[in-house]
Each structure stands twice: as structure tokens, then as C-alpha cells.
Write a protein that holds these residues in place. Structure first.
Motif, PDB file in Angstrom:
ATOM      1  N   UNK A 180       0.761  -1.123   0.039  1.00 24.95           N
ATOM      2  CA  UNK A 180      -0.105  -0.036  -0.135  1.00 24.95           C
ATOM      3  C   UNK A 180       0.774   1.231   0.117  1.00 24.95           C
ATOM      4  N   UNK A 181       0.569   2.143  -0.879  1.00 27.63           N
ATOM      5  CA  UNK A 181       1.209   3.563  -0.793  1.00 27.63           C
ATOM      6  C   UNK A 181       0.428   4.614  -0.572  1.00 27.63           C
TER       7      UNK A 181
ATOM      8  N   UNK B  47      -4.871   5.380   3.034  1.00 28.92           N
ATOM      9  CA  UNK B  47      -5.811   4.369   2.762  1.00 28.92           C
ATOM     10  C   UNK B  47      -6.979   4.635   1.859  1.00 28.92           C
ATOM     11  N   UNK B  48      -7.180   6.096   1.908  1.00 26.51           N
ATOM     12  CA  UNK B  48      -8.086   6.573   0.730  1.00 26.51           C
ATOM     13  C   UNK B  48      -7.490   6.703  -0.774  1.00 26.51           C
ATOM     14  N   UNK B  49      -6.057   6.512  -0.833  1.00 25.17           N
ATOM     15  CA  UNK B  49      -5.536   6.863  -2.150  1.00 25.17           C
ATOM     16  C   UNK B  49      -5.931   5.721  -3.240  1.00 25.17           C
TER      17      UNK B  49
ATOM     18  N   UNK C  21       1.536  -4.242  -6.900  1.00 19.94           N
ATOM     19  CA  UNK C  21       2.359  -5.539  -6.515  1.00 19.94           C
ATOM     20  C   UNK C  21       3.793  -5.174  -6.326  1.00 19.94           C
ATOM     21  N   UNK C  22       4.411  -5.695  -5.247  1.00 23.77           N
ATOM     22  CA  UNK C  22       5.600  -5.283  -4.919  1.00 23.77           C
ATOM     23  C   UNK C  22       6.552  -5.239  -6.332  1.00 23.77           C
ATOM     24  N   UNK C  23       6.429  -6.486  -7.007  1.00 21.94           N
ATOM     25  CA  UNK C  23       7.228  -6.454  -8.297  1.00 21.94           C
ATOM     26  C   UNK C  23       7.138  -5.382  -9.346  1.00 21.94           C
ATOM     27  N   UNK C  24       5.855  -4.776  -9.239  1.00 17.26           N
ATOM     28  CA  UNK C  24       5.550  -3.579  -9.926  1.00 17.26           C
ATOM     29  C   UNK C  24       6.006  -2.456  -9.495  1.00 17.26           C
ATOM     30  N   UNK C  25       6.370  -2.425  -8.126  1.00 23.32           N
ATOM     31  CA  UNK C  25       6.853  -1.151  -7.392  1.00 23.32           C
ATOM     32  C   UNK C  25       8.143  -1.027  -7.360  1.00 23.32           C
TER      33      UNK C  25
ATOM     34  N   UNK D 158       9.359   1.127   0.657  1.00 31.22           N
ATOM     35  CA  UNK D 158       8.816   2.631   0.279  1.00 31.22           C
ATOM     36  C   UNK D 158       9.766   3.624   0.366  1.00 31.22           C
ATOM     37  N   UNK D 159      10.856   3.265   1.446  1.00 22.37           N
ATOM     38  CA  UNK D 159      12.038   4.285   1.499  1.00 22.37           C
ATOM     39  C   UNK D 159      12.849   4.406   0.383  1.00 22.37           C
ATOM     40  N   UNK D 160      12.852   3.145  -0.309  1.00 17.94           N
ATOM     41  CA  UNK D 160      13.816   3.403  -1.570  1.00 17.94           C
ATOM     42  C   UNK D 160      13.220   4.052  -2.410  1.00 17.94           C
TER      43      UNK D 160
END
Ligand SMILES: NC(=O)c1ccc[n+]([C@@H]2O[C@H](COP(=O)([O-])OP(=O)(O)OC[C@H]3O[C@@H](n4cnc5c(N)ncnc54)[C@H](O)[C@@H]3O)[C@@H](O)[C@H]2O)c1
Length: 438
Positions: A54-55, A58-60, A65-69, A421-423
Motif C-alpha cells: 500500500x502506498x 488508505x483512501x488513495x 504489486x511489489x514486483x511492479x513497485x 517505500x523508503x527506497x
């Protein structure tokens, strides 16, 4: 658009996966990747393949998928190789391990039979119950390390690889504490020359990997990279390392349940864990030296999660025992029992019983895949030394000196996702949530 906090090189070209130990876990991993590549299976158990992240708020509604992020190597770009003391190809070893159905293995035979183990660095003082013919001979341990470096260089060249990761899936070595030879890189290298008996085979592989610029992950509880000399080498060469001991069956359950008991401030009087398993791993663990190594990693978990020093009235002096019994009829299908004596309001006792009929290698294989892909990501992102964010995968997560390891699986997962997320320069998720009620 958020700005990445680290510069992540793109995963171009092929990624070599070098595995000491072509046994039950590694062949189940390789077979699984091949089945997924062919569209014949879903990579169940793998965060890198299935999980979302999740990025933002919660309303966004942003949950890629991690592999797409994050840019991970694709499964089609993985090339497998490894070492074993037996000459069996990955196909023969997988047939022998009896984890996967024979019909399924036969469908995947062409790929598995291509993985032919290179000669291993082996010492029976460190793994007593097995012995095999496919072993290197050298005048000292430094020469053995150099032979491994040659293997790595040849594998890279022969397969036209752009990057490599090494992951230890070989047997558990007997218990040793770090000694003088493990304190500095200079002492370690001197010890390799002098054939110091305190240097284990797994350490020779790790040394060869790091010297070759290859990230190293440790799936077993052996010391391996968990010593100052190897940390020095990893930092000096800018290479990520992580370990140790895949968190799969009983310890996985423990790190699910114990945080729950602590969250509700329920006490613990005792936790008795016993296992039966009949694979080669079980046979090696019959040796008290190898079992001691395993026992150390399995026992540390509860103390770290429950923190008896902070909660003496709940967790002081709880009894904790772990047994592993080799029982051949079960093969890889392990049975793990837990009897948990808990204490509630006014000191009233209650019990929880767990009977986990698991499959060791089926649980471990997706962890191997994730670790390979995340270690490659870490390397491409310039992250070096201990990768604490990968604690999620280990029974005894490596940690900085003076820091206690984080065992709670939910905290470990948050740490992993927050690192991603930090990366990528996204907001870290704290779960505070007050902003929704302003
Ligand atoms: N399956 C799990 O759930 C799980 C969980 C945590 C840790 N582990 C660890 O993962 C490792 C692999 O487990 P497995 O079930 O595949 O065991 P396995 O016995 O089937 O495979 C290990 C292989 O390593 C080889 N080997 C031993 N020493 C070697 C050396 N020095 N160099 C190269 N090869 C060597 C053995 O010949 C064997 O083929 C074990 O150490 C085990 O304790 C497994």
C-alpha cells in the motif's frame, strides 16, 4: 512524483543464482521457478511475486504489486548453478528428496537435469552424518576459496550473466562460536592460508562470494557471515549479506503466536516444541553438533519477542524446549507439535496445542526466491552489509552489534515494506491514521 532515496540500477541482463547444496530446498525452489515460468504453477508463498504494497493514504487506492513497485529481476532471467558433495543433477537430487511428485519432476526434467553440481568445499568435521565424492582438494583453505572464485567467474562467463547472488542451502554445520580467526579480515585470510580448523566450509563459500562481488544469503543456522571478519569484507566491498536460517515451520508459527500473546498481555509458563522429520536435513540434525546450531537459533526467538526483562510477571522463567527427531517414514513432510502453557487473568492456566503437518521444502522454496530477488535489488541499490529489512525470512536475523534482533513477524513485514517505500521515496506507513478523523 516521489524521488527515490537510493539510485536503483535497472535489472538488465541475466541473474545467476549460485547455491551451495543441491538438496531438497534448492531443487524444490528451482523446480518451482521453472513451473511458474511455464505457466504451470502459481508462486504461492512468495512476496516478490504475489504481495502488494500500500502506498499513501488508505483512501488513495494505490496498492501495486511489489514486483511492479521496485525493479526486480524477472523469473525468466534467472540462471541456476551450485555445488554439492554428491554428483546428482538437480533432477536426480529432487527425485531422491521426494518433495515433489515424480510426474511433475519428469515434466521439468530438461531444466533440472542441466544443473550439475560443481565440486564442493566440504569437511566432515562440520557435517558428520554425510559424505560424498564430489569434493575439491586443495593444499589449504585459501586455495579452496580461490577454486570457488574460479567457479563463480566461469559460471558468470559461461552463462553471460550480468549479476549473481549466492544463497546457502547446504546442510547445517556443527555448532562453533566465533573465535580469534573470525575477528578481522586479516586474521581470517591468514587462517585460510594456515588451514585454521575453526574456518568452516560455509565461511569459505561466503568469503569467495564476497571477494567476487556477489551478495550472500545464509539459509542455515551456521555462523557463516555472522562474524566481524565477514562484516568487514562485506562493507569494504559494498556487498549485501543476510541470514540466518530460513523461518519456515515451527519457528514461523512461534513468531505468529508469541506476538499475539504478548499483545494481549497473556503470560507464558512453558512452550514445548517437538518435530519429526525424515529427510536428509533431519538425518544431519541427528548429530548433536548440528542440532546444537539449530537449537540456538530456534530457542532465541521467544526471549526476544516476549522480553522477560520488561515483563517479568508474565515471562520470567518460562520453560522452553525444542526437540527434533529423525523419523525416516515422513521424509520431507515434517510434523511439528507445540504445547503452549499460557496464563490468564488471576493466574488461571490455559493450553494451546499446535500440530503443524507441514512440508519443509515447500515452505522454504518461496523464501529462497524472494531472498535472491531482494538481495539482487539491494546490490543494485548500493546497499551493503547486513540487510536487516530481510529479517522477515530468518529464524535468527543478523543484526548490528549491540542491537537486539527483531523477531516479531508483523514488525519484520512492516520493516521490509517500509524499506521498499523508503527506497522509492514514498511515505512510510506508521498506521497512525488520525488524519482520517480530522
Ligand atoms: N526446509 C526448511 O524449511 C529449512 C528451514 C530452515 C533452514 N533450512 C536449512 O536449509 C538447508 C537445506 O535443507 P535441505 O532440506 O535442502 O537439506 P538437504 O540435506 O536435502 O540438502 C543439503 C545439501 O547440501 C549438501 N552439502 C552439505 N555440505 C555441503 C557443502 N559443504 N558444500 C556443498 N554442498 C553441501 C548435501 O549433500 C545436501 O545435498 C539445511 O541446512 C537446513 O537446515 C531448511
Amino acid at each position: 512524483m516521489p524521488q527515490d532515496n537510493v539510485k536503483i540500477a535497472s535489472p538488465d541482463g541475466k541473474l545467476g543464482v549460485l547455491i551451495p547444496g543441491i538438496g531438497a530446498v534448492s531443487t524444490t525452489f528451482i523446480a518451482g521457478v521453472e513451473a511458474v515460468r511455464r505457466g504451470a504453477a502459481v508462486p504461492i508463498g512468495s512476496l516478490t511475486q504475489l504481495a502488494t504494497i500500500r502506498l499513501g493514504k488508505r483512501t488513495d487506492g494505490r496498492s501495486p504489486k511489489i514486483k511492479d513497485f521496485v525493479p526486480l529481476a524477472g523469473l525468466n532471467d534467472l540462471v541456476f548453478g551450485g555445488w554439492d558433495i554428491y554428483e546428482d543433477t538437480a533432477y536426480e537430487s529432487a527425485v531422491n528428496a521426494k518433495v515433489l511428485e515424480r510426474t511433475q519432476l519428469d515434466e521439468l526434467k530438461s531444466s533440472l537435469a542441466n544443473v550439475r553440481p560443481m565440486k564442493a568445499v566440504f569437511d566432515q568435521e562440520y557435517v558428520r552424518r554425510i559424505n560424498g565424492p564430489n569434493v575439491k582438494k586443495g593444499k589449504n583453505k585459501m586455495e579452496l576459496a580461490e577454486m570457488l572464485m574460479d567457479d563463480i567467474a566461469n559460471f558468470r562467463k559461461d552463462n553471460d550473466l550480468s549479476r549473481l547472488v549466492m544463497i546457502w542451502c547446504a546442510s547445517t554445520e556443527v555448532f562453533h562460536r566465533p573465535s580469534a580467526v573470525h575477528q578481522t579480515l586479516q586474521e581470517f585470510e591468514c587462517g585460510l592460508q594456515k588451514n585454521d580448523p575453526e574456518i568452516a566450509p560455509s565461511q569459505i563459500y561466503a568469503y569467495a562470494a564476497l571477494k567476487s562481488g556477489v551478495p550472500f544469503a545464509n539459509g542455515a543456522p551456521n555462523l557463516t557471515t555472522d562474524m566481524p571478519a565477514m562484516l568487514e569484507l562485506a562493507r569494504e566491498r559494498n556487498i549485501p549479506i543476510c541470514g540466518k536460517d530460513f523461518k519456515t515451520g515451527q519457528t514461523f508459527m512461534k513468531t505468529l503466536i508469541a506476538p499475539g500473546l504478548k499483545a494481549r498481555m497473556l503470560g507464558l509458563a512453558g512452550w514445548f516444541s517437538t518435530n519429526i522429520l525424515g529427510n536428509r536435513d533431519g538425518e544431519v540434525l541427528e548429530d548433536p553438533g548440528s542440532f546444537k546450531t539449530k537449537e540456538e537459533t530456534k530457542l532465541s526467538v521467544l526471549d526476544q519477542i516476549l522480553q522477560p526483562n520488561l515483563y517479568p510477571e508474565l515471562y520470567k522463567d518460562f520453560y522452553h524446549a525444542v526437540r527434533i527427531n529423525y523419523y525416516p517414514p515422513r521424509g520431507d513432510a515434517k510434523e511439528g507439535w507445540d504445547n503452549i502453557d499460557i496464563v490468564g487473568w488471576l493466574g488461571y492456566p490455559m493450553q494451546i496445542k499446535i500440530d503443524f503437518l507441514c512440508r519443509d521444502s515447500i515452505l522454504a522454496a518461496p523464501l529462497v526466491l524472494d531472498l535472491v530477488l531482494f538481495m539482487d535489488l539491494a546490490q543494485r541499490s548500493g546497499m551493503r552489509g547486513i540487510q536487516e529489512w530481510l529479517s522477515f525470512y530468518f529464524k535468527a536475523p543478523m543484526h548490528a552489534p549491540g542491537l537486539y534482533p527483531e523477531h516479531d513477524i508483523f514488525i519484520q513485514l512492516m520493516k521490509l515494506k517500509n524499506t521498499l517505500r523508503w527506497m522509492r521515496g514514498e511515505d512510510l506507513i506508521t498506521h497512525l491514521g488520525l488524519e482520517y478523523y480530522d
